[in-house]
Design an enzyme around this catalytic site. Structure first.
Site, PDB file in Angstrom:
ATOM      1  N   LYS A  34      -3.642  15.457 -25.628  1.00  0.00           N
ATOM      2  CA  LYS A  34      -3.994  16.778 -24.783  1.00  0.00           C
ATOM      3  C   LYS A  34      -5.487  16.270 -24.224  1.00  0.00           C
ATOM      4  CE  LYS A  34      -1.355  19.960 -27.410  1.00  0.00           C
ATOM      5  NZ  LYS A  34      -1.265  20.662 -28.583  1.00  0.00           N
TER       6      LYS A  34
ATOM      7  N   ASP B 153      -1.290  14.380 -31.127  1.00  0.00           N
ATOM      8  CA  ASP B 153      -1.022  15.315 -30.298  1.00  0.00           C
ATOM      9  C   ASP B 153      -2.358  15.666 -29.442  1.00  0.00           C
ATOM     10  OD1 ASP B 153       0.808  17.548 -29.538  1.00  0.00           O
ATOM     11  OD2 ASP B 153      -0.928  18.656 -30.228  1.00  0.00           O
TER      12      ASP B 153
ATOM     13  N   ALA C  86      27.095  22.005 -22.567  1.00  0.00           N
ATOM     14  CA  ALA C  86      27.588  23.291 -21.614  1.00  0.00           C
ATOM     15  C   ALA C  86      28.044  24.323 -22.486  1.00  0.00           C
ATOM     16  CB  ALA C  86      28.199  22.813 -20.412  1.00  0.00           C
TER      17      ALA C  86
END
Ligand SMILES: NC(=O)c1ccc[n+]([C@@H]2O[C@H](COP(=O)([O-])OP(=O)(O)OC[C@H]3O[C@@H](n4cnc5c(N)ncnc54)[C@H](OP(=O)(O)O)[C@@H]3O)[C@@H](O)[C@H]2O)c1
Length: 418
Positions: free
Chosen positions: A194, A190, A36
């Site tokens: 897909k 990859d 953060a």
């Protein structure tokens, strides 16, 4: 006002935060990050950064969680936690859907919630919407495309600038088109992930990406692309899924020669494309950027707005990710093949190679041995052949029978003629 939390403020998260804050009637309540305190140039001050996912999951005001962390571990915990808590989910995470999609969609179905994932596959082309909405009443017979921008960039540079594979990959990495570890892209994994997602939507069955035979581009040389060009072809990493006459699905990913006049041959550099063949619409071609913060943020925002405005897709029991697996076909239709072998430059080699083709039951159509300097001796030289149409199993047999210990593996590529 519809309230969202965004998990991840990296490349995509930052672009989405800017889009959300720019104009749309959406309230961004929290941003989940690892650190953060990290400076985030380009993002406005005053955002509520949190590091504990529970801060989002337990907040009843948050309607939709947008997962942009990546990976399949913490991302799955957050995504499943959000759905279990009755929130909608929007994600750009293809790996999460490929690995854990059925579990997430089952949760969404049980809770009557939506999952928006337009950005997860080919983020710069609205192909998920097209398959889920526009084509939902049509019968799709085949989808084929270039689904990986990294490999398309590398192959374009090899073909147009005569670069070898390593130099083209290094250039892609320098320009941010390839990851420092490019293994998933160059191996075809990859594109297979897909293709699995797109094929599920196109054919209304679950398609397990691991069951898709995938070949990468690592073994290609500039010589292959030069030779393909002389023959009137381009080499592309083609992802293809098609129904056979018995309604069974054949899917493959791998480099293939496609004619220069084919619409996919014109898709260059980091661009992606998908061709969909269906009974009613005929052939449709989508082309666009496969990734990048701007197209990804635009796809995410469209999903968020759909959900906020009541136009999201609550996951029904008939969702393809929850359907049975697609029955597998016998393999792609027979096609011509291109081969490059590394052979010793000495008499009798050609006859021995021809014998192996005869054993494999494949008929040779042409043979070329490009002249190289020297000649004779132990040097390996390229031998390039094309065949008449051969079945998928015959191509696999050739790969095996032509392999020789101590020599580079034979390159065997399908020639796509339609
Ligand atoms: N980049 C693209 O063009 C593109 C295109 C389409 C889809 N996608 C997909 O979009 C997703 C995000 O990609 P990106 O390129 O934006 O990634 P990125 O730049 O690495 O950003 C990841 C963000 O997630 C946060 N994060 C990671 N693990 C976390 C955890 N366990 N707990 C809390 N926060 C965590 C990181 O926090 P810190 O900032 O504190 O480290 C960072 O803000 C991936 O699934 C990717 O495949 C990317």
């Amino acid at each position: 006002m519809h309230t969202i939390a965004i998990a991840g403020a990296g490349t995509v998260g930052a672009a989405l935060i800017q889009s959300v804050l720019a104009s749309v009637p959406i309230r961004l309540k929290a941003v989940l990050v690892r650190d953060a305190g990290k400076p985030r140039p380009g993002l406005p001050t005053g955002l509520d950064y949190v590091t504990d996912p529970a801060a989002i999951l337990a907040d009843p005001e948050i309607d939709t969680v947008v997962e942009l962390m990546g990976g399949t571990g913490a991302a799955f915990e957050l995504a499943s936690g959000a759905l279990a808590a009755g929130k909608h989910l929007v994600t750009a995470n293809k790996n999460l859907l490929a690995e854990r999609g059925p579990e997430l969609f089952a949760l969404a179905r049980d809770k009557g919630r939506s999952i928006g994932f337009e950005a997860a596959v080919c983020a710069g082309m609205p192909v998920i919407r097209a398959l889920q909405e526009a084509l939902r009443a049509d019968r799709v017979s085949a989808i084929e495309g270039i689904l990986n921008g990294t490999t398309n960039y590398i192959l374009t540079r090899m073909a147009e600038d005569n670069l070898d594979y390593a130099a083209a990959l290094a250039q892609a990495q320098r320009l941010g088109f390839a990851e420092p570890d490019p293994a998933n892209d160059v191996s075809g994994v990859d594109a297979a992930c897909k293709l699995g997602i797109l094929a599920a939507l196109a054919f209304h069955r679950r398609v397990e990406w691991r069951a898709i035979p995938a070949q990468g581009i690592q073994d290609l040389q500039a010589e292959d692309l030069r030779q393909a060009a002389r023959m009137g072809y381009r080499v592309k990493l083609l992802a293809r899924a098609a129904l056979d006459q018995n309604g069974r699905l054949d899917s493959t990913v791998g480099p293939a020669l496609i004619p220069v006049g084919h619409p996919l041959a014109a898709v260059r550099d980091e661009f992606n494309a998908l061709m969909v063949a269906s009974d009613g619409f005929g052939r449709n071609l989508f082309m666009g950027k496969g990734a990048g913060p701007a197209p990804t943020a635009a796809s995410l925002l469209a999903d968020i707005l759909d959900i906020a405005q009541g136009r999201g897709w609550p996951v029904g029991a008939d969702h393809p990710f929850l359907a049975g697996p697609a029955p597998a076909g016998a393999g792609a239709a027979p096609c011509r093949l291109y081969l490059r072998l590394a052979v010793p430059d000495r008499p009798g080699v050609l006859a021995a190679v021809a014998g192996r083709f005869a054993e494999a039951g494949v008929s040779i159509a042409s043979v070329l041995q490009p002249e190289t300097a020297g000649g004779g001796g132990p040097v390996l030289v390229p031998l390039i052949l094309t065949t008449h149409a051969a079945a998928t199993e015959a191509a696999a047999r050739l790969r095996e029978t032509l392999a020789e210990p101590g020599r580079p593996a034979p390159v065997v590529l399908p020639i796509v003629d339609d």
